[in-house]
Design a protein around this motif. Structure first.
Motif, PDB file in Angstrom:
ATOM      1  N   ALA A  42       0.840  -1.209   0.000  1.00  0.00           N
ATOM      2  CA  ALA A  42       0.000   0.000   0.000  1.00  0.00           C
ATOM      3  C   ALA A  42       0.871   1.253   0.000  1.00  0.00           C
ATOM      4  O   ALA A  42       0.588   2.237  -0.694  1.00  0.00           O
ATOM      5  CB  ALA A  42      -0.934  -0.004   1.207  1.00  0.00           C
ATOM      6  N   GLU A  43       1.933   1.222   0.774  1.00  0.00           N
ATOM      7  CA  GLU A  43       2.875   2.350   0.831  1.00  0.00           C
ATOM      8  C   GLU A  43       3.553   2.549  -0.527  1.00  0.00           C
ATOM      9  O   GLU A  43       3.687   3.681  -1.004  1.00  0.00           O
ATOM     10  CB  GLU A  43       3.901   2.041   1.919  1.00  0.00           C
ATOM     11  CG  GLU A  43       4.890   3.106   2.219  1.00  0.00           C
ATOM     12  CD  GLU A  43       5.817   2.689   3.348  1.00  0.00           C
ATOM     13  OE1 GLU A  43       6.375   3.599   3.976  1.00  0.00           O
ATOM     14  OE2 GLU A  43       6.005   1.472   3.603  1.00  0.00           O
ATOM     15  N   ALA A  44       3.956   1.465  -1.160  1.00  0.00           N
ATOM     16  CA  ALA A  44       4.587   1.555  -2.481  1.00  0.00           C
ATOM     17  C   ALA A  44       3.603   2.069  -3.525  1.00  0.00           C
ATOM     18  O   ALA A  44       3.993   2.820  -4.432  1.00  0.00           O
ATOM     19  CB  ALA A  44       5.152   0.195  -2.889  1.00  0.00           C
ATOM     20  N   ALA A  45       2.326   1.710  -3.402  1.00  0.00           N
ATOM     21  CA  ALA A  45       1.312   2.214  -4.342  1.00  0.00           C
ATOM     22  C   ALA A  45       1.153   3.726  -4.190  1.00  0.00           C
ATOM     23  O   ALA A  45       1.062   4.455  -5.188  1.00  0.00           O
ATOM     24  CB  ALA A  45      -0.022   1.506  -4.117  1.00  0.00           C
ATOM     25  N   GLN A  53       4.126   5.239  -5.824  1.00  0.00           N
ATOM     26  CA  GLN A  53       4.047   5.265  -7.279  1.00  0.00           C
ATOM     27  C   GLN A  53       3.290   6.510  -7.744  1.00  0.00           C
ATOM     28  O   GLN A  53       3.689   7.170  -8.706  1.00  0.00           O
ATOM     29  CB  GLN A  53       3.376   4.003  -7.803  1.00  0.00           C
ATOM     30  CG  GLN A  53       3.328   3.937  -9.310  1.00  0.00           C
ATOM     31  CD  GLN A  53       2.757   2.622  -9.820  1.00  0.00           C
ATOM     32  OE1 GLN A  53       2.232   1.806  -9.057  1.00  0.00           O
ATOM     33  NE2 GLN A  53       2.886   2.406 -11.113  1.00  0.00           N
ATOM     34  N   THR A  54       2.218   6.852  -7.059  1.00  0.00           N
ATOM     35  CA  THR A  54       1.447   8.052  -7.389  1.00  0.00           C
ATOM     36  C   THR A  54       2.289   9.307  -7.173  1.00  0.00           C
ATOM     37  O   THR A  54       2.331  10.197  -8.029  1.00  0.00           O
ATOM     38  CB  THR A  54       0.159   8.109  -6.537  1.00  0.00           C
ATOM     39  OG1 THR A  54      -0.615   6.940  -6.807  1.00  0.00           O
ATOM     40  CG2 THR A  54      -0.644   9.354  -6.835  1.00  0.00           C
ATOM     41  N   ALA A  88       9.645   3.669  -0.573  1.00  0.00           N
ATOM     42  CA  ALA A  88       9.000   2.349  -0.637  1.00  0.00           C
ATOM     43  C   ALA A  88       8.803   1.929  -2.092  1.00  0.00           C
ATOM     44  O   ALA A  88       9.067   0.774  -2.446  1.00  0.00           O
ATOM     45  CB  ALA A  88       7.660   2.373   0.098  1.00  0.00           C
ATOM     46  N   TYR A  89       8.361   2.853  -2.926  1.00  0.00           N
ATOM     47  CA  TYR A  89       8.153   2.538  -4.346  1.00  0.00           C
ATOM     48  C   TYR A  89       9.469   2.151  -5.024  1.00  0.00           C
ATOM     49  O   TYR A  89       9.518   1.194  -5.803  1.00  0.00           O
ATOM     50  CB  TYR A  89       7.506   3.733  -5.043  1.00  0.00           C
ATOM     51  CG  TYR A  89       7.302   3.540  -6.519  1.00  0.00           C
ATOM     52  CD1 TYR A  89       6.517   2.503  -7.008  1.00  0.00           C
ATOM     53  CD2 TYR A  89       7.898   4.399  -7.436  1.00  0.00           C
ATOM     54  CE1 TYR A  89       6.329   2.316  -8.372  1.00  0.00           C
ATOM     55  CE2 TYR A  89       7.715   4.228  -8.805  1.00  0.00           C
ATOM     56  CZ  TYR A  89       6.925   3.183  -9.268  1.00  0.00           C
ATOM     57  OH  TYR A  89       6.748   3.004 -10.618  1.00  0.00           O
ATOM     58  N   LEU A  90      10.546   2.850  -4.707  1.00  0.00           N
ATOM     59  CA  LEU A  90      11.845   2.520  -5.304  1.00  0.00           C
ATOM     60  C   LEU A  90      12.325   1.147  -4.849  1.00  0.00           C
ATOM     61  O   LEU A  90      12.926   0.402  -5.629  1.00  0.00           O
ATOM     62  CB  LEU A  90      12.879   3.597  -4.985  1.00  0.00           C
ATOM     63  CG  LEU A  90      12.590   4.975  -5.577  1.00  0.00           C
ATOM     64  CD1 LEU A  90      13.643   5.980  -5.139  1.00  0.00           C
ATOM     65  CD2 LEU A  90      12.485   4.915  -7.094  1.00  0.00           C
TER      66      LEU A  90
END
Length: 145
Positions: A40-43, A46-47, A114-116
């Motif tokens: 959820a954090e990575a999502a 991404q935004t 988190a996304y990276l």
């Protein structure tokens, strides 16, 4: 007559401080391979990445035309190897985006980290990255497991 074993005032404060130092010194360092962020954090990251980073680093994080580095793959992994997650977070928070450094919210910067991690195939876990920089500093960024 004073009670033996009962700490008060400055002695109690010193005891609590030393107990925390010992606890944190014994807390094993985690690495980015230990599931230190959530999907959820990575999502969310991404935004935030698409909004603040994709224009320069491209939406797929492969790097830009004006020498903006790729944020996925071997060169990215090597660049941050043996750093802490806090160092990556601080770099993003202080220097990005290049045209308006320091303008992103700190939660967005943490979500981008988190996304990276997700982009670089590091596993998600059950807990989000800690917002506390001292705790974030205990998470080692390692190129390989």
């Amino acid at each position: 007559m004073p009670q033996i074993g009962l700490l008060t005032g400055p002695a109690f404060v010193a005891f609590v401080f030393l107990a925390e130092v010992v606890f944190f010194a014994q807390t094993p360092a985690r690495t980015v391979w230990d599931g230190v962020y959530t999907n959820a954090e990575a999502a969310r990251g991404q935004t935030a990445f698409a909004r603040s980073c994709g224009g320069c680093h491209r939406d797929d994080a492969s790097g830009g035309d004006d020498s903006e580095p790729a944020l996925r793959g071997p060169s990215f992994l090597h660049r941050w190897d043996e750093s802490s997650a806090a160092a990556l977070y601080d770099f993003i928070a202080s220097n990005m985006p290049r045209n308006k450094p320091g303008s992103m919210t700190l939660p967005d910067c943490l979500d981008i980290v988190a996304y990276l991690l997700k982009l670089n195939d590091m596993p998600a876990g059950r807990e989000e990255l800690p917002a506390d920089v001292e705790q974030l500093n205990r998470i080692r960024f390692t190129e390989k497991r």
